[in-house]
Design an enzyme around this catalytic site. Structure first.
Site, PDB file in Angstrom:
ATOM      1  N   GLU A 199       0.808  -1.220   0.000  1.00 27.05           N
ATOM      2  CA  GLU A 199       0.000   0.000   0.000  1.00 27.05           C
ATOM      3  C   GLU A 199       0.839   1.266   0.000  1.00 27.05           C
ATOM      4  O   GLU A 199       0.505   2.249  -0.664  1.00 27.05           O
ATOM      5  CB  GLU A 199      -0.935   0.001   1.228  1.00 27.05           C
ATOM      6  N   GLU A 200       1.962   1.267   0.754  1.00 33.10           N
ATOM      7  CA  GLU A 200       2.680   2.517   0.997  1.00 33.10           C
ATOM      8  C   GLU A 200       4.124   2.540   0.498  1.00 33.10           C
ATOM      9  O   GLU A 200       4.718   3.601   0.406  1.00 33.10           O
ATOM     10  CB  GLU A 200       2.684   2.829   2.506  1.00 33.10           C
ATOM     11  N   SER A 602     -10.308  10.923  -0.427  1.00 30.59           N
ATOM     12  CA  SER A 602      -9.228  10.333   0.364  1.00 30.59           C
ATOM     13  C   SER A 602      -8.524  11.433   1.162  1.00 30.59           C
ATOM     14  O   SER A 602      -9.151  12.073   2.002  1.00 30.59           O
ATOM     15  CB  SER A 602      -8.270   9.559  -0.543  1.00 30.59           C
ATOM     16  N   ASP A 677     -14.663  -0.298   2.339  1.00 32.21           N
ATOM     17  CA  ASP A 677     -13.346   0.318   2.156  1.00 32.21           C
ATOM     18  C   ASP A 677     -12.349  -0.309   3.124  1.00 32.21           C
ATOM     19  O   ASP A 677     -12.540  -0.256   4.341  1.00 32.21           O
ATOM     20  CB  ASP A 677     -13.464   1.824   2.402  1.00 32.21           C
ATOM     21  N   HIS A 709     -12.376   1.639  -1.692  1.00 32.95           N
ATOM     22  CA  HIS A 709     -11.945   3.018  -1.554  1.00 32.95           C
ATOM     23  C   HIS A 709     -12.232   3.853  -2.802  1.00 32.95           C
ATOM     24  O   HIS A 709     -12.579   5.033  -2.709  1.00 32.95           O
ATOM     25  CB  HIS A 709     -10.441   3.051  -1.235  1.00 32.95           C
TER      26      HIS A 709
END
Length: 736
Positions: A199-200, A602, A677, A709
């Site tokens: 994800e990051e 977001s 989400d 999301h």
């Protein structure tokens, strides 16, 4: 009578009124931007370019195509519907696609080349196919059972993949399948990247082949320490309770190990990652000769990044580079090994801007490759024979992306040669040897055009000209297309802020227009760019709104003084900068200062809430989609990079969240969230609902059953943007 005749004649000869965009057409086929292509790759032998393309009748169903460089012809290689008429995805694959932002797509989403350029490896519907480029109709299934992350080994002897949390190889010489790890189950994963890494950290894989096929380095992680979050996914006809190991800010992360396995024997050895176990294993690579494994270890506070070399024979280690920062050290994919010079390329922001450096294999700095008041985005390719490295960068303009060539000897450090042509946005995909590249170019008035070029930028041919002519899907709307204006403002500390502005048709500076302010505002993203635009922005401008965007401090592709301003308190300088833009708008005679509305998704949803809380006297309304409301609910790596942990920075977390500022929120608000989400958890919105109710604040709410999301289904996208527009018209009135 003569006057009437002349009037009717003039009316008959007048051009028809320009056709304006509609939401129905934006979300229909064929795609208005034209036949888009993705995953562009030059074959290892340089004979062809392969790519994925959506169908005219369904832009989200992707097939595999090739463009032959000899005869400059394109052909369909693999029909995804023919190979898998009914595509069923596992929950693990669905989650992976959500991480990669490809959940709206079907068909072939990825593929890889064999080193000789004769075969392609294609995953589809949980199965794995080997495709002979000369005979693509004879695609051969080599594995099944929900395979993930398949690869062909560098010398082509093996196919590797992850299945059921274990690493496997198939020996293509014998056809034998071999399982290389055995303990993957439950909380133990082998050969995969963990949730926050996907994800990051931009980490799409958890295993890495040695260049001679002799070994695979792979990540093994244990999720046991990570708290289990019981999350409700609410669908139209059911509610699923999902137990997800989600490491929120301050929580424990996975325990990670790095192992090396021999694919032929299965013999496995463990690499010592050091005494500190609370770390991030962010990257792993092999040296050009395969004698060393290089891994990148980031401290939990992200203020230190070590590049460590491991002797593949003895496992002896030494740290080659240690990057440190008072805020955070960014991670990258720019490590490149040079065979002829026994050296490697490394990127660093140590100077305040991202630049390239050349090191010897002992970790001694030889010289900078790039320097100056600009920064590179990433390395594209290395042509070691010619002594050049190609990079993407913003040297000519912050709002543009271009490809440049730099000398490896540092002679052109501040004077790179630009190889892409035309101001705007270029995404370049180079061949392995750096001899040719595929250039995807667009600007606000030019939908993406794909050309094949020599390394100096000269044209070889069009892969997809996508000319905006009478046959283009956008042709009917071209006359109504509105130009984008760009400009700059100054932040409180003097930093330059870039903005874009769309003005309605037949703009009259003596009229006063309402404003649709679109914001994102978060790190790792750029909202203002000279590229083919967001069609919803065009739509809103054609409805009569001024459409405004501004990149505040903290947003990406800028110097560290610009990005570091958000450290330890999110929302403060970002809101201040957006208010600079709003105050500038209010000073323009053509802006109706009482009709400025803001929309964001977001991080942009978070910004919408913070802006309304800070300036409801200046902002008439807002729409917040999937907003973060409390940063203690978001994941470790992203949040702690900017905020530290909640224990270390309790006041910062309190001030950065939305709830400490809600007394200032008085303007009409629409909250929107997908009810499944798994990124910005629905809890962010339910807490917001509760806080507003307890304050007696009325608001509007729209939730989407089963949506993640991105609310990415076609029906969901059509509906959510219609809902956003309706809320603007309800609260700002019809543009006039």
């Amino acid at each position: 009578m003569r006057f009437l005749f002349c009037f009717l004649a003039a009316l008959a000869s007048a051009p028809a009124a320009a056709e304006r965009l509609t939401l129905d057409r934006i979300h229909a086929d064929p795609a208005l931007s034209g036949p888009g292509v993705r995953s562009l790759k030059v074959s290892p032998d340089g004979a062809r370019v392969t790519f994925l393309r959506g169908r005219p009748e369904n832009q989200f169903q992707l097939d595999l195509w090739e463009f032959n460089l000899k005869d400059k012809s394109a052909r369909l290689l693999l029909d995804s519907k023919r190979l898998a008429p009914k595509e069923q995805l596992s929950d693990q694959e669905k989650a992976r696609r959500e991480r990669e932002r490809t959940s709206s797509l079907n068909g072939i989403l990825s593929y890889s080349w064999s080193p000789d350029g004769k075969q392609l490896l294609v995953p589809l519907a949980g199965k794995l196919y080997l495709v002979d480029v000369a005979h693509p109709d004879a695609a051969r299934m080599v594995a099944s059972g929900d395979v993930l992350d398949p690869k062909i080994s560098p010398r082509g002897r093996y196919v590797s993949f992850v299945r059921a949390q274990n690493l496997f190889v198939i020996d293509l010489q014998t056809g034998q399948e071999r399982q290389l790890s055995s303990d993957g189950a439950g909380a133990i994963h082998n050969g995969e990247a963990e949730f926050v890494a996907q994800e990051e950290m931009g980490q799409s894989t958890g295993y890495y082949w040695a260049p001679d096929d002799s070994a695979i380095a792979y990540k093994r992680y244990d999720e046991t320490p990570v708290p289990v979050v019981r999350r409700f996914e609410i669908f139209a006809d059911r509610t699923d309770v999902v137990e997800q190991r989600y490491p929120a800010a301050g929580d424990a992360n996975v325990l990670v190990q790095l192992l090396i396995v021999a694919p032929e024997s299965g013999a496995t050895r463990r690499v010592d990652l050091g005494p500190q176990t609370d770390i991030y294993l962010v990257r792993a690579d092999w040296s050009a000769n395969g004698k060393a494994l290089l891994y990148q270890r980031q401290s939990r506070d992200q203020k230190r990044l070590d590049l460590v070399s491991v002797d593949a024979a003895t496992l002896a280690q030494r740290t080659l580079i240690s990057e440190t920062s008072n805020t955070w050290v960014g991670i990258h994919d720019d490590l490149r090994f040079l065979k002829q010079q026994n050296a490697f390329i490394w990127s660093s922001e140590r100077s305040g801007r991202n630049h390239l450096y050349l090191y010897d294999l002992d970790g001694h700095l030889l010289h900078p490759i790039s320097s100056g008041a600009w920064g590179i985005d990433n390395v594209l390719a290395v042509d070691e024979k010619a002594g050049r490295v190609f990079v993407a960068a913003n040297r000519d303009a912050v709002i543009d992306k271009q490809a440049y060539a730099l000398n490896l000897d540092g002679a052109t450090a501040d004077q790179p040669t630009r190889v892409t042509q035309g101001d705007g946005w270029h995404d370049a995909a180079f061949s392995r040897d750096g001899q040719i590249f595929v250039d995807t170019f667009s600007d606000p008035d030019t939908p993406p055009q794909v050309s094949i070029r020599h390394a100096d930028g000269s044209m070889i041919g069009w892969l997809e000209h996508n000319e905006l002519n009478a046959t283009h899907p956008y042709a009917a709307y071209r006359a109504a297309h509105l130009p984008t204006e760009y400009g700059t403002l100054k932040a409180a500390d003097g930093q330059t802020l870039h903005y874009s502005l769309l003005k309605p048709a037949n703009f009259n500076r003596f009229k006063r227009y309402p404003v649709f302010l679109s914001t994102y505002g978060g790190p790792h993203a750029q909202h203002v760019a000279r590229r083919w635009g967001n069609l919803f922005d065009q739509y809103m401008a054609q409805q009569g709104y001024l459409v405004f965007r501004l990149d505040n401090r903290g947003s990406s592709r800028r110097e560290r003084a610009f990005t570091d301003a958000i450290y330890h308190q999110l929302g403060a300088v970002e809101v201040a900068d957006q208010l600079v833009g709003i105050d500038w708008l209010r000073q323009q005679g053509y802006v109706d200062a009482k009709r400025i509305g803001v929309f964001g998704w977001s991080y942009g949803g978070f910004m919408t809430l913070r802006l309304l809380a800070a300036a409801s006297d200046k902002i008439a309304m807002g729409v917040a989609v999937a907003p973060v409301t409390d940063w203690t609910l978001y994941d470790t790596h992203y949040t702690e990079q900017f905020m530290g942990t909640p224990k270390e920075n309790p006041d910062g977390y309190k001030d950065s969240g939305v709830f400490a500022h809600l007394d200032g929120l008085r303007s009409p608000l629409l909250l929107v969230h997908g009810m499944a989400d798994d990124n910005v958890l629905f809890t962010n919105t339910t807490r917001m609902i509760d806080a507003l109710v307890n304050r007696g604040v009325h608001f509007d709410l729209m939730t989407y059953p089963g949506a993640k999301h991105g609310i990415s289904s076609r029906a969901g996208q059509r509906h959510v943007y219609a809902t956003i527009e309706a809320f603007f018209k309800k609260n700002l009135g019809e543009p006039r």
